[in-house]
Design a protein around this motif. Sequence first.
Motif, short mmCIF file in Angstrom:
data_model
loop_
_atom_site.label_atom_id
_atom_site.label_comp_id
_atom_site.label_asym_id
_atom_site.label_seq_id
_atom_site.Cartn_x
_atom_site.Cartn_y
_atom_site.Cartn_z
N LYS A 34 -7.09 0.11 1.14
CA LYS A 34 -6.35 0.25 2.39
C LYS A 34 -5.16 -0.71 2.40
CE LYS A 34 -6.77 -0.18 7.42
NZ LYS A 34 -7.69 -0.50 8.55
N THR A 35 -4.00 -0.23 2.84
CA THR A 35 -2.82 -1.07 2.92
C THR A 35 -2.28 -1.13 4.34
OG1 THR A 35 -1.38 0.81 2.36
CG2 THR A 35 -2.11 -0.59 0.54
N ALA A 82 2.52 -0.61 -0.59
CA ALA A 82 1.98 0.67 -0.12
C ALA A 82 1.66 1.60 -1.28
CB ALA A 82 2.96 1.33 0.85
N GLY A 137 -6.51 2.84 -4.48
CA GLY A 137 -7.53 3.29 -3.53
C GLY A 137 -7.99 2.20 -2.58
N PHE A 139 3.64 6.34 1.63
CA PHE A 139 2.43 5.93 0.90
C PHE A 139 1.30 5.46 1.82
CE2 PHE A 139 5.89 4.82 -2.21
CZ PHE A 139 5.55 5.78 -3.16
N THR A 140 1.63 5.07 3.05
CA THR A 140 0.61 4.53 3.95
C THR A 140 0.89 4.94 5.39
OG1 THR A 140 -0.44 2.50 4.78
CG2 THR A 140 1.88 2.35 4.21
N ALA A 185 -2.15 2.71 -2.65
CA ALA A 185 -2.51 4.12 -2.77
C ALA A 185 -3.05 4.43 -4.16
CB ALA A 185 -1.30 5.00 -2.46
N ARG A 186 -2.40 3.89 -5.17
CA ARG A 186 -2.83 4.12 -6.56
C ARG A 186 -4.21 3.52 -6.82
NH1 ARG A 186 -3.80 6.52 -10.92
NH2 ARG A 186 -3.37 5.50 -12.91
#
Length: 426
Positions: free
Chosen positions: A166-167, A157, A164, A186-187, A161-162
Amino acid sequence: MSAGVVEQAGQAGLREGAFGNAVALACRECGARTDLGPSYACPECFGPLEVAYSYPAVTRAEIEAGPRNIWRYKALLPVPADIEARPNTEPGFTRLLGASHLGAELGIAELWVKDDSTNPTNSFKDRVVACALSAARELGSKVFACPSTGNLANAVAAAGARAGIKTVVFIPANLEQPKQVNSAIFTDNLVAVDGNYDDVNKLAQEIAAEEDGWAFVNVNVRPFYAEGSKTLGFEIAEQLGWRLPDQIVIPVASGSQLTKVDKAFKELIELGLVEEKPYRVFGAQATGCNPVATAFKAGVDAIRPVKPDTIAKSLAIGNPADGIYVLDAARRTGGAVEEVSDDEIRAGIVLLARTEGIFTETAGGTTVAVTKKLVETGLLDPERETVIINTGHGLKTLDAVSGSVGPAATIAPSYDAFLAAGISPA
């Protein structure tokens, strides 16, 4: 890369050098090779695949000149030469601590703790996820995903995020709350599944087979993901002054970490970066999820799956993918695979904290407790230099010890009350 591999990469829409010095995926059972890509099962025998390389000459000086993270070893990983320029969590090069106080408690003359709790999401999983993320990018994946017992979900996650991308992360619904929060922050695609990790993993395999553009780090890009664990072995050798320890104790969940640290040691020897020497590899499991330890003690090769029931949820994989290879590494090096109870795990957590100031999660408590047991049973030589791996931070598994520790006393705010309580550090 060879010309053939470059051609294949071009046909797949991959840029030249997408996987660095990796040249193929090789079957760990029959040795058959297949193209680099999102595959994890051999097309010939359905055995597991791992990354094969054609390494250039690599020197210690070149590695030491690299960044203080896992990318200093990029020449030995399936990642492109420009990996440092691509947004990632930059894990690795965590501290290797001399643990003389714990060593004295356990009766080990020279003991080290490789403390991976200081990685970006406070576990070793940041290492493997960084390599998986690189593969996902090169393959053009649109979704970065995983089934997880917690630490991996956190790492995926955060890395997504870092980067860019989708997770989506899948976890057992009964996972420790701190680990759930550490993913959900984070998600917004944290999916809790009613079942254990093996149920979650089965679901992930089904989704990976049906959905295009999904990179499941420990499913369809697993060969690339697993290589990240080698960096633990690389770092330990470098931090010891470019030499291998005599003995190492590693927690076993899927078993991938242990087998890849062993692979790292062998590669360092083959490349002439360390002097060849015997070393012994030990695996640590919880009694509530002990399929590899059971097989080791029985002297058999087959791993019989179990239903996990332990506080060490990060080790609660009842059907470990790399279990048979853990057995091979332990037996080949003269090591062992041992197990400990939940109470011993709690005691291990407290012992490491009070001797070395390191707060470990339940997996680390398992490793400390198993090390103690190995010394007591004579399986581990206390006169040999030994490294144990702490894979994650104890703040993730507070429930495991919250009932075991607390205030020594509750007193009124007066000196007389303090004296009456009889508080003494002696």
